[in-house]
Design a protein around this motif. Structure first.
Motif, PDB file in Angstrom:
ATOM      1  N   SER A  59      -1.766   6.756 -14.985  1.00 36.80           N
ATOM      2  CA  SER A  59      -2.762   6.493 -16.153  1.00 36.80           C
ATOM      3  C   SER A  59      -2.820   7.982 -16.631  1.00 36.80           C
ATOM      4  N   TRP A  71      -3.588  -1.578  -5.233  1.00 36.49           N
ATOM      5  CA  TRP A  71      -2.537  -1.951  -6.007  1.00 36.49           C
ATOM      6  C   TRP A  71      -2.804  -3.306  -6.399  1.00 36.49           C
ATOM      7  N   HIS A  79      -8.730   2.459  -9.470  1.00 37.45           N
ATOM      8  CA  HIS A  79      -9.000   3.718  -9.979  1.00 37.45           C
ATOM      9  C   HIS A  79      -9.513   3.605 -11.321  1.00 37.45           C
ATOM     10  N   PRO A  85       1.551   0.816 -11.799  1.00 39.85           N
ATOM     11  CA  PRO A  85       0.619   1.094 -12.973  1.00 39.85           C
ATOM     12  C   PRO A  85      -0.581   1.472 -12.156  1.00 39.85           C
ATOM     13  N   TRP A  86      -0.812   1.045 -10.845  1.00 39.22           N
ATOM     14  CA  TRP A  86      -2.197   1.036 -10.415  1.00 39.22           C
ATOM     15  C   TRP A  86      -2.538   2.526  -9.823  1.00 39.22           C
ATOM     16  N   THR A  87      -1.264   3.472  -9.597  1.00 38.88           N
ATOM     17  CA  THR A  87      -1.677   4.628  -8.973  1.00 38.88           C
ATOM     18  C   THR A  87      -2.510   5.399 -10.416  1.00 38.88           C
ATOM     19  N   SER A  88      -3.222   6.285  -9.768  1.00 41.26           N
ATOM     20  CA  SER A  88      -3.971   7.029 -11.081  1.00 41.26           C
ATOM     21  C   SER A  88      -3.038   8.194 -11.632  1.00 41.26           C
ATOM     22  N   GLY A 112       0.665  -1.272  -0.034  1.00 39.76           N
ATOM     23  CA  GLY A 112      -0.057  -0.027  -0.037  1.00 39.76           C
ATOM     24  C   GLY A 112       0.787   1.167  -0.115  1.00 39.76           C
TER      25      GLY A 112
END
Lengths: 477, 299
Positions: free
Chosen positions: A437, B117, B160, A431-434, A356
């Motif tokens: 993208s 995540w 997200h 890649p999963w943080t805003s 996290g």
């Protein structure tokens, strides 16, 4: 073309609108400007003689009687003092000029040897002009025959100094001196050398900035020179120095991260560690790391160890606190959700807390790496001076600021580009943080943008012309 | 002209409603809360958040908890989930006392608590993986749950990239993947816009209908409570006490067309009376300055 079209309106959008995003075009333009503007200001101050230039750089100097301060060509003096300096020399020349006019080459002069020595010096005051006009080489600076010949050539007008020019006043002085000298001898001969005092050249100079602000081209030239220079026995090459400095910064930083991150994560997760570790850390970080330098030398002895230790000491306490805070900032509901899903304490740490906080932790480390760089200079002064700092120190003491700037700028560039690269990598790692993208970093966008901007601007111009043509036509009809 | 009917008296008139609740109470008790107290020490003295709360939830029941703000409904559900300890009283799940959080009580929070995540699929697999289930079987099961909430297309998306409603659907699937005995939902649709909330309520009822699952649902929305619940636990504020347990007479299956049925309106009216009995008078007595321009009357 409709002048009220959305496109037209967009172009009329204000530059100053609180918290309103600029168009990508304007944003990139400004990013480019943020780098080019300082460069332009630097260039303007350096190359426009009417901007600042508080000093005069001497092209021709002179000796003055009864004044011990000696200025040589290349020295700088304040602009206010320069006319005084010139006037003093002119005053000094007055009686000399009178004597020179009634000069009789046959008459014997008392004190001949001393006067000849002084005259020889006077002749040599022309050397900087001769070398910069490339009439004689640097090696010939003491070649009196060549200098003597050059005086003759200038006096007779067969050669005219252009870079830099000689003032009319000085041309007249050269002519007068030569008139007297040539009566004694047409070529240099130490035995047949004029033995009455010659006129001194009046100091000549050009407006200059103080030596601590060299011009961009000077910095570039000496930068290239320094970095191209091969290593010598006692003197490592510039790239070796860079490598050495980078090793110290990264060594200290990585060690601090290796020790500090686990402690910080534990502090942020378990109040037990937080209460046990953080108060002391908070106190310790206020003790400036450099105060430990002698202690570190005593512990780690010479070479790089105490330097790396200094970066470590300077970084780790901040790092622990920052990482602990980042860990605490993890959404508490995430931990609660994980618990209602059956995660135990160990799983909370490894499967929720650590993944996290990773992106924020990564960002923290990026910032702290910058922090570690600030310790570099002090670290390299610890024990035996080394690396880039040693170079800066030495050159700075000699007032070779044009060699100092490239090194300072290089340190900035290394730090800046490391950070940009790490920032770009974070989108790949997380890649999963805003943000991942979203758009690329402003700098990357700006670099990619420059060619496109010119293209678009050109397109727009032609578009504008078309619209003018289109609207003006009906009026003519 | 007196169309408003008291739901209690209404129920008395309808034997099928009475029969429905009698049948429900024959079913085993899943969650039993007895004499629950929660007090907080504050500088100004002890504050009692929950006082002597007792109720039971039967198997396959859908119970809503509603109350004025500050009545301790969130505290109640957090105690049930094991995230907070009660000061006194007991909480029994299938007759066993509850201690600490556990996968037997799935929880859906108001805030989005998906792990950012992890992909949708990995989020749903989280509980089973914590319990030691192997990746392959956890994955195929996760797919079924994702299917159930209609997000198969998004199984590899990150949170997200999802809308608020989709996130809460994943959260429901994630909680269900642990096969909990009871699903605790703490205002799960509170942050959604009205239309999405309506849609989510229908989704939830479908899921509830198709699974053997008991739900305890906290809300502050009268419509939501009346639309979803078998029974509504109405709490009083300061301290949080059980005011009344309303048995909702609206027949199942529920549809939005029932929003105008007398049973639905009567239920809502009853809740409203319980939650703010004097509020209506207060709003009447607020002096309102006239702020319109002459000729702008709207009547």
């Amino acid at each position: 073309m409709n002048p009220d079209s959305i496109r037209e309106k967009r172009l009329r959008e204000p530059w100053f609108a609180a918290r309103r995003d600029l168009s990508p075009r304007r944003a990139s333009l400004l990013t480019v400007l943020s780098f080019t503007l300082p460069l332009l200001i630097w260039s303007a101050v350096s190359y426009l003689p009417f901007l600042w230039h508080p000093d005069m750089e001497l092209q021709i100097s002179a000796d003055r009687e009864n004044v011990t301060t000696v200025y040589v060509a290349g020295d700088r003096m304040s602009r206010g003092f320069f006319p005084e300096f010139q006037e003093a020399v002119r005053e000094q020349n007055k009686p000399v000029g009178v004597a020179l006019e009634s000069f009789d080459p046959a008459a014997e002069v008392p004190n001949g040897a001393a006067v000849r020595r002084a005259n020889k010096k006077t002749l040599r005051h022309l050397v900087p002009i001769l070398t910069s006009n490339q009439w004689i080489t640097e090696d010939q600076a003491k070649d009196d025959a060549a200098i003597y010949a050059a005086w003759g050539e200038i006096a007779t007008g067969s050669k005219i100094p252009m870079r830099p020019r000689l003032s009319d006043e000085n041309l007249a002085i050269v002519a007068k001196n030569w008139a007297a000298m040539s009566e004694v001898s047409q070529t240099y001969d130490s035995d047949r050398f004029i033995s009455v005092p010659l006129l001194s050249l009046v100091p000549q100079g050009r407006p200059a900035n103080p030596d601590y602000l060299p011009a961009p081209h000077e910095v570039v030239v000496s930068g290239i020179k320094e970095f191209a220079a091969p290593p010598e026995a006692e003197r490592p090459s510039m790239w070796q120095r860079v490598g050495h400095s980078v090793r110290i910064v990264f060594g200290g930083f990585l060690l601090a991260a290796l020790v500090g991150v686990p402690i910080g994560v534990l502090c942020g997760t378990y109040p037990v560690f937080s209460k046990l570790v953080e108060p002391f850390t908070d106190f310790f970080r206020y003790m400036p790391a450099p105060t430990f330098s002698t202690l570190l030398v005593a512990i780690f002895l010479a070479n790089d160890a105490p330097k790396i230790a200094l970066v470590f000491v300077g970084t780790i306490f901040q790092l622990v606190l920052v990482v602990a805070n980042t860990t605490r900032r993890l959404d508490l509901p995430l931990l609660e959700a994980a618990q209602t899903l059956g995660a135990n304490q160990a799983q909370l740490l490894t499967r929720v807390v650590i993944p996290g906080i990773l992106p924020n932790l990564y960002n923290d480390l990026r910032i702290l790496l910058g922090w570690a760089w600030t310790w570099l200079v002090i670290a390299e002064l610890v024990g035996v001076k080394s690396g880039l700092t040693e170079f800066i120190e030495t050159q700075g003491r000699w007032r070779n600021f044009d060699s100092v700037y490239p090194v300072i700028i290089l340190i900035g560039l290394i730090g800046f580009f490391t950070d940009q690269i790490l920032s770009a990598l974070s989108r790949i790692f997380f890649p999963w943080t805003s943000e991942a993208s979203g758009k690329a970093s402003p700098l990357v966008r700006a670099i990619l943008f420059v060619p496109r901007w010119f293209r678009e601007a050109a397109a727009e111009r032609s578009l504008g012309m078309n619209s003018v043509a289109a609207t003006s036509k009906p009026e003519q009809v | 002209m007196n169309a408003i009917v008291d739901p209690l008296s209404y129920r008395e008139q309808r034997p099928e409603v009475r029969a429905r609740f009698a049948a429900m109470k024959e079913r085993p008790v899943v969650l039993s809360v007895g004499n629950l107290y929660k007090t907080f020490p504050t500088p100004g003295g002890t504050v009692t958040a929950l006082k002597d709360v007792s109720f039971q939830v039967y198997r396959r029941e859908f119970m809503c908890v509603i109350g004025p703000s500050g009545c301790g409904k969130s505290t109640l559900i957090r105690i049930l989930a094991g995230l907070e300890d009660a000061s006194d009283g007991k909480v029994l799940l299938d007759g066993n006392p509850v201690s600490g959080p556990g996968p037997d009580r799935g929880m859906v929070f108001q805030s989005y608590t998906l792990f950012p995540w992890l992909t949708v699929k990995q989020n749903v697999m989280f509980g089973p993986r914590m319990a030691g289930q192997k990746g392959g079987s956890a994955e195929s099961e996760a797919r079924q749950w994702i299917d159930l909430v209609g997000l198969s297309k998004f199984e590899n998306s990150y949170p997200h990239q999802l809308s608020g409603g989709m996130k809460q659907r994943v959260a429901i699937a994630r909680a269900l993947a642990n096969r909990p005995r009871i699903l605790l939902m703490d205002e799960p649709f509170g942050a959604l816009d009205a239309q999405t909330r309506c849609q989510m309520q229908s989704y939830l009822l479908q899921i509830w209908k198709n699974l053997d699952i008991t739900i305890l649902f906290i809300t502050h929305d009268l419509d939501e409570a009346a639309f979803l619940a078998d029974r509504i636990l109405v709490l009083k504020a300061n301290p949080g006490e059980v005011n009344e347990i309303i048995e909702v007479p609206v027949p199942r299956p529920r549809t939005p067309s029932q929003f105008v049925s007398p049973e639905f309106i009567a239920t809502k009216y009853r809740i409203d009376q319980l939650i703010h009995p004097e509020a209506a008078h207060e709003t009447d007595s607020i002096p309102f300055p006239r702020m319109t321009v002459a000729g702008d009357d709207v009547e």
